[in-house]
Design a protein around this motif. Structure first.
Motif, PDB file in Angstrom:
ATOM      1  N   GLY A 166     -11.831  -6.328   9.506  1.00  0.00           N
ATOM      2  CA  GLY A 166     -11.573  -5.907  10.986  1.00  0.00           C
ATOM      3  C   GLY A 166     -10.082  -5.488  10.965  1.00  0.00           C
ATOM      4  N   ILE A 167      -9.181  -5.062   9.948  1.00  0.00           N
ATOM      5  CA  ILE A 167      -7.946  -4.699  10.012  1.00  0.00           C
ATOM      6  C   ILE A 167      -7.882  -3.404   9.066  1.00  0.00           C
ATOM      7  N   SER A 168      -8.490  -3.655   7.870  1.00  0.00           N
ATOM      8  CA  SER A 168      -8.323  -2.445   6.853  1.00  0.00           C
ATOM      9  C   SER A 168      -9.421  -1.389   7.075  1.00  0.00           C
ATOM     10  N   VAL A 183       0.903  -1.273   0.034  1.00  0.00           N
ATOM     11  CA  VAL A 183      -0.082  -0.071  -0.047  1.00  0.00           C
ATOM     12  C   VAL A 183       0.920   1.153   0.103  1.00  0.00           C
ATOM     13  N   LEU A 184       1.886   1.205   0.794  1.00  0.00           N
ATOM     14  CA  LEU A 184       2.863   2.363   0.840  1.00  0.00           C
ATOM     15  C   LEU A 184       3.568   2.538  -0.392  1.00  0.00           C
ATOM     16  N   GLU A 185       3.872   1.580  -0.914  1.00  0.00           N
ATOM     17  CA  GLU A 185       4.705   1.575  -2.204  1.00  0.00           C
ATOM     18  C   GLU A 185       3.738   2.009  -3.387  1.00  0.00           C
ATOM     19  N   GLY A 245      -5.706   1.526  -1.715  1.00  0.00           N
ATOM     20  CA  GLY A 245      -4.307   1.109  -1.663  1.00  0.00           C
ATOM     21  C   GLY A 245      -4.094  -0.145  -2.662  1.00  0.00           C
ATOM     22  N   MET A 246      -4.879  -0.610  -3.362  1.00  0.00           N
ATOM     23  CA  MET A 246      -4.649  -1.891  -4.375  1.00  0.00           C
ATOM     24  C   MET A 246      -4.160  -3.093  -3.684  1.00  0.00           C
ATOM     25  N   VAL A 247      -4.789  -3.411  -2.519  1.00  0.00           N
ATOM     26  CA  VAL A 247      -4.317  -4.775  -1.952  1.00  0.00           C
ATOM     27  C   VAL A 247      -5.902  -5.331  -1.558  1.00  0.00           C
ATOM     28  N   PRO A 248      -6.053  -6.703  -1.436  1.00  0.00           N
ATOM     29  CA  PRO A 248      -7.004  -7.000  -0.799  1.00  0.00           C
ATOM     30  C   PRO A 248      -7.304  -6.621   0.634  1.00  0.00           C
ATOM     31  N   THR A 251     -11.998  -8.596 -11.617  1.00  0.00           N
ATOM     32  CA  THR A 251     -12.297  -9.671 -11.108  1.00  0.00           C
ATOM     33  C   THR A 251     -11.539  -9.929  -9.725  1.00  0.00           C
ATOM     34  N   GLY A 252     -11.733 -11.023  -8.964  1.00  0.00           N
ATOM     35  CA  GLY A 252     -10.453 -11.099  -7.874  1.00  0.00           C
ATOM     36  C   GLY A 252     -11.156 -10.684  -6.584  1.00  0.00           C
ATOM     37  N   LEU A 253     -10.286 -10.329  -5.756  1.00  0.00           N
ATOM     38  CA  LEU A 253     -10.665  -9.974  -4.405  1.00  0.00           C
ATOM     39  C   LEU A 253     -11.036  -8.518  -4.367  1.00  0.00           C
TER      40      LEU A 253
END
Length: 446
Positions: A357-359, A137-139, A350-353, A343-345
């Motif tokens: 409870g955390i994101s 995410v930082l990158e 931030g372009m991550v799944p 498609t996908g998750l």
């Protein structure tokens, strides 16, 4: 007197060596007596040459014996004892929604808190995966080195170092957290440290690829050409006047405009095409850049409307009962979200799944994408906050409705269960931004 009879531990050794030397016709007992008593007659066979195998056996056995009986094992260097674990929960004097009673006003957006007043959650595999994702995410973020975050000046390197410290040091010894990181409390929406937590989720709804009598409400892609020409239309102009109709932007058709509105609030959603059987993920593609207005305010401003539950599920029930009100309610919010098929998750900005409870979705002016937050998160029982538990929250998304340093939107999952969790979260807690200590401070503590 035989030397081996003086010490019981050597009995077996005596027998072994006696048998070994018997091959040379020289009993061990006679040899030992010779050394004990010089007057004892030497055996006639003393001028023999020991067989090499016997000599080697004697040396090995004697070496082992002296090692075992004369050289006790030496203790190695003492390892430093790990720091005590931090508490995982805290009990605050709060109202039923989690707001701290008689809290003092903060002077700045962020103020450092002593670790003696804080705790930390158990470091599990899920948190490790989330932190590794946070590096990505930082990158992917557009964070500017030395950017001002509230009253703090934060660098890209500090955000990265925070994640690495948690993965490399705190994972092994959570109690050592205070040696490497500082915690800065956000002043919240009331400048007293109370941060408002809400939830969002990924809806799942049925759609059609073509308009039908039932599925007649369009879901639109982002109008790039129109955006280049100037200001984009409002929600009332898009859904009420149909200004985007016929431009080839229709991705699918839904049966209920409120379902589209909910998906727009959440930022993405899974769709199932009833006519083709296909399933897709509709991801966030942009907004019309008009101000967001919460439709709950529509009901609060109307004395002639009585609605007991202002959650999305409560508003949905009301509009199902009074469908003639749906346009008035939805058009109250001029903001509009567009989608793109994927498609996908489910992924956030931030372009991550996203991880349940955390994101979190946050205002990145105060909680940058790629930063790490520690939260005293409200634990709700029967609608009342009973205590707060420490959680690590990771800003991995943004949202038009999430503004300021006093509001975090927590990802709660997919479908009806995700919606249930999100609908039940509207309570208060506290939040700290974690940043590394300066190099000098870390070096002194190591």
């Amino acid at each position: 007197m035989n030397l081996f009879k003086k010490a019981q531990p050597y009995k077996k050794l005596y027998v072994f060596l006696n048998h070994a030397l018997a091959a040379c016709c020289v009993p061990l007992e006679r040899i030992l007596r010779t050394f004990e008593n010089p007057t004892y007659p030497k055996p006639k066979t003393m001028n023999f040459r020991l067989k090499p195998a016997v000599v080697f056996t004697l040396l090995v056995v004697l070496g082992i014996t002296f090692h075992n009986f004369t050289l006790p094992p030496q203790p190695g260097p003492a390892k430093p004892s790990p720091a005590p674990d931090l508490p995982t929960t805290m009990v605050l004097n709060t109202d039923r929604y989690g707001k701290v009673h008689n809290a003092q006003l903060h002077d700045d957006v962020f103020a450092q808190t002593d670790w003696k007043e804080l705790g930390f959650p158990k470091f599990d595999e899920e948190l490790e995966i989330a932190l590794k994702n946070q590096l990505r995410v930082l990158e992917n973020s557009k964070f500017k080195d030395g950017q001002k975050v509230g009253n703090l000046r934060v660098t890209y390197g500090q955000l990265k170092e925070t994640i690495e410290i948690l993965l490399q040091r705190v994972k092994e010894d959570p109690g050592a957290l205070s040696q490497y990181l500082n915690a800065y409390q956000a002043w919240g929406g009331d400048k007293k440290g109370n941060t408002y937590f809400t939830g969002y989720f990924t809806p799942v709804m049925e759609v059609s690829s073509v308009p039908t009598k039932k599925y007649k409400y369009p879901i639109y892609a982002y109008p790039k050409e129109l955006a280049e020409e100037g200001k984009l239309p409002t929600r009332a102009e898009i859904d009420g006047e149909g200004v985007l109709k016929g431009m080839g932007l229709e991705l699918a058709y839904a049966s209920n405009p409120l379902d589209i509105y909910i998906m727009q609030l959440q930022g993405s959603g899974y769709v199932k095409f009833v006519d083709t059987g296909a399933q897709k993920l509709f991801r966030y593609a942009g907004e019309n850049r008009h101000p967001y207005r919460n439709i709950q305010r529509f009901f609060r401003n109307r004395d002639d409307i009585s609605i007991g539950n202002l959650s999305l599920s409560g508003i949905n029930r009301y509009l199902n009962q009074f469908p003639e009100m749906i346009d008035s309610v939805l058009f109250f919010n001029p903001s509009y979200t567009f989608f793109t098929p994927s498609t996908g998750l489910v992924k956030g900005a931030g372009m991550v799944p996203l991880m349940e409870g955390i994101s979190v979705a946050a205002d990145d002016r105060y909680f940058p994408l790629g930063s790490v937050l520690l939260a005293a998160f409200p634990v709700v029982e029967n609608g009342i906050v009973k205590r707060h538990e420490f959680k690590v929250l990771l800003p991995q998304d943004v949202g038009g409705a999430i503004r300021g340093a006093g509001h975090l939107d927590v990802y709660c999952g997919i479908g009806k269960e995700g919606q249930r969790k999100a609908s039940s979260l509207h309570h208060y807690g506290q939040v700290w931004l974690l940043l590394p200590k300066d190099d000098t401070a870390v070096a002194l503590n190591e």
